[in-house]
Scaffold this active site. Structure first.
Site, PDB file in Angstrom:
ATOM      1  N   ASP A 108       0.849  -1.185   0.000  1.00 51.09           N
ATOM      2  CA  ASP A 108       0.000   0.000   0.000  1.00 51.09           C
ATOM      3  C   ASP A 108       0.894   1.248   0.000  1.00 51.09           C
ATOM      4  O   ASP A 108       1.391   1.648  -1.050  1.00 51.09           O
ATOM      5  CB  ASP A 108      -0.913  -0.094   1.232  1.00 51.09           C
ATOM      6  CG  ASP A 108      -2.004   0.953   1.253  1.00 51.09           C
ATOM      7  OD1 ASP A 108      -2.670   1.134   0.225  1.00 51.09           O
ATOM      8  OD2 ASP A 108      -2.198   1.593   2.310  1.00 51.09           O
ATOM      9  N   PHE A 157     -10.660   0.137  -0.167  1.00 52.07           N
ATOM     10  CA  PHE A 157     -10.309  -0.651   1.012  1.00 52.07           C
ATOM     11  C   PHE A 157     -10.870  -2.057   0.834  1.00 52.07           C
ATOM     12  O   PHE A 157     -12.082  -2.255   0.731  1.00 52.07           O
ATOM     13  CB  PHE A 157     -10.834  -0.021   2.300  1.00 52.07           C
ATOM     14  CG  PHE A 157     -10.076  -0.532   3.498  1.00 52.07           C
ATOM     15  CD1 PHE A 157      -8.874   0.052   3.862  1.00 52.07           C
ATOM     16  CD2 PHE A 157     -10.555  -1.607   4.235  1.00 52.07           C
ATOM     17  CE1 PHE A 157      -8.149  -0.434   4.947  1.00 52.07           C
ATOM     18  CE2 PHE A 157      -9.837  -2.096   5.323  1.00 52.07           C
ATOM     19  CZ  PHE A 157      -8.631  -1.510   5.679  1.00 52.07           C
TER      20      PHE A 157
HETATM   21  P1  IMP Z   1       1.763  -0.252   3.882  1.00 54.97           P
HETATM   22  O1  IMP Z   1       2.822  -0.251   4.929  1.00 54.97           O
HETATM   23  O2  IMP Z   1       1.000   1.033   3.835  1.00 54.97           O
HETATM   24  O3  IMP Z   1       2.225  -0.696   2.515  1.00 54.97           O
HETATM   25  O4  IMP Z   1       0.604  -1.178   4.374  1.00 54.97           O
HETATM   26  C1  IMP Z   1       0.630  -2.486   4.386  1.00 54.97           C
HETATM   27  C2  IMP Z   1      -0.402  -2.987   5.376  1.00 54.97           C
HETATM   28  O5  IMP Z   1      -1.574  -2.152   5.476  1.00 54.97           O
HETATM   29  C3  IMP Z   1      -0.894  -4.285   4.842  1.00 54.97           C
HETATM   30  O6  IMP Z   1      -0.077  -5.339   5.291  1.00 54.97           O
HETATM   31  C4  IMP Z   1      -2.300  -4.356   5.362  1.00 54.97           C
HETATM   32  O7  IMP Z   1      -2.302  -4.952   6.645  1.00 54.97           O
HETATM   33  C5  IMP Z   1      -2.757  -2.939   5.498  1.00 54.97           C
HETATM   34  N1  IMP Z   1      -3.641  -2.551   4.381  1.00 54.97           N
HETATM   35  C6  IMP Z   1      -3.369  -1.702   3.372  1.00 54.97           C
HETATM   36  N2  IMP Z   1      -4.392  -1.558   2.532  1.00 54.97           N
HETATM   37  C7  IMP Z   1      -5.367  -2.356   3.015  1.00 54.97           C
HETATM   38  C8  IMP Z   1      -6.709  -2.667   2.572  1.00 54.97           C
HETATM   39  O8  IMP Z   1      -7.213  -2.203   1.545  1.00 54.97           O
HETATM   40  N3  IMP Z   1      -7.396  -3.548   3.353  1.00 54.97           N
HETATM   41  C9  IMP Z   1      -6.882  -4.109   4.482  1.00 54.97           C
HETATM   42  N4  IMP Z   1      -5.643  -3.861   4.922  1.00 54.97           N
HETATM   43  C10 IMP Z   1      -4.899  -2.985   4.200  1.00 54.97           C
END
Ligand code: IMP
Ligand code: MG
Length: 194
Positions: A108, A157
């Site tokens: 993400d 989401f």
């Molecule tokens: P990042 O560090 O922002 O890349 O986020 C990664 C973490 O955010 C993932 O391992 C998920 O646990 C959570 N995450 C990001 N987007 C979503 C979503 O659309 N649904 C559920 N969890 C999400």
């Protein structure tokens, strides 16, 4: 569809398509790691289902594995993340000189995988590749690209197949988009669901 938790869930990737996509991903990984013993590190909790399916398919492709898990967490209040990621449970294996495949549910903002990759590279690995079930490139804050991506999704989401909202919906065997009036997710404090 409205469920017991009063959220509206719209299916995004059905089970058949989901498994077809993961199967293609496994073909690529198996070709790349032919003959090597691969160290698979799953990021908890979101990747538990993806990792479980991935390793069973890799087994069928004769890739020998050593498996462990890591838990990292990002902290924030309300809908704003501090951007800080912390280690909650480290790998319990010696990864020196090993080929490692780091697995997460979704890429993400990039903070989690960037932190986890940085951490693992301190082990002086033979190689490090990253594999995600989902990529949401439009949300990136930290530049990061995964080596293996199951599906690219828009800025929605999503829940199911390990991904949660407040700990719920991880058990769905498919991926859905959630629409809810609430504004915080347990693993993901900086993302406001629609
Ligand atoms: P990042 O560090 O922002 O890349 O986020 C990664 C973490 O955010 C993932 O391992 C998920 O646990 C959570 N995450 C990001 N987007 C979503 C979503 O659309 N649904 C559920 N969890 C999400
Ligand atoms: Mg997660």
């Amino acid at each position: 569809m409205s469920d017991a938790h009063n959220a509206i869930l719209e299916p995004l990737i059905n089970e058949t398509d989901l498994h077809a996509g993961i199967s293609q991903l496994v073909d690529r990984i198996a070709d790349d790691f032919d003959g090597d013993e691969l160290y698979v590190i799953g990021l908890l909790r979101g990747s538990f289902m993806f990792t479980a399916d991935l390793v069973r398919l890799l087994y069928r492709r004769d890739v020998r594995l050593v498996i462990d898990f890591m838990t990292v967490a990002s902290y924030g209040s309300g809908t704003e993340s501090s951007g800080e990621v912390n280690m909650m449970r480290d790998v319990h294996l010696d990864l020196t000189d090993k080929p490692v495949l780091l697995v997460d549910d979704i890429l993400d903002t990039g903070r989690t995988l960037s932190f986890a990759s940085q951490h693992l590279s301190e082990f002086k690995l033979a190689s490090l590749k990253t594999c995600v079930f989902l990529d949401k490139p439009s949300r990136r804050v930290v530049p990061f690209e995964a080596d293996y991506v199951g599906f690219t999704v828009p800025d929605l989401f999503v829940v199911g197949y390990g991904l949660d909202f407040d700990g719920r919906y991880r058990e769905l065997p498919h991926l859905s988009v959630i629409q809810t009036p609430r504004s915080t997710g347990s693993d993901h404090p900086d993302h406001t669901p629609p």
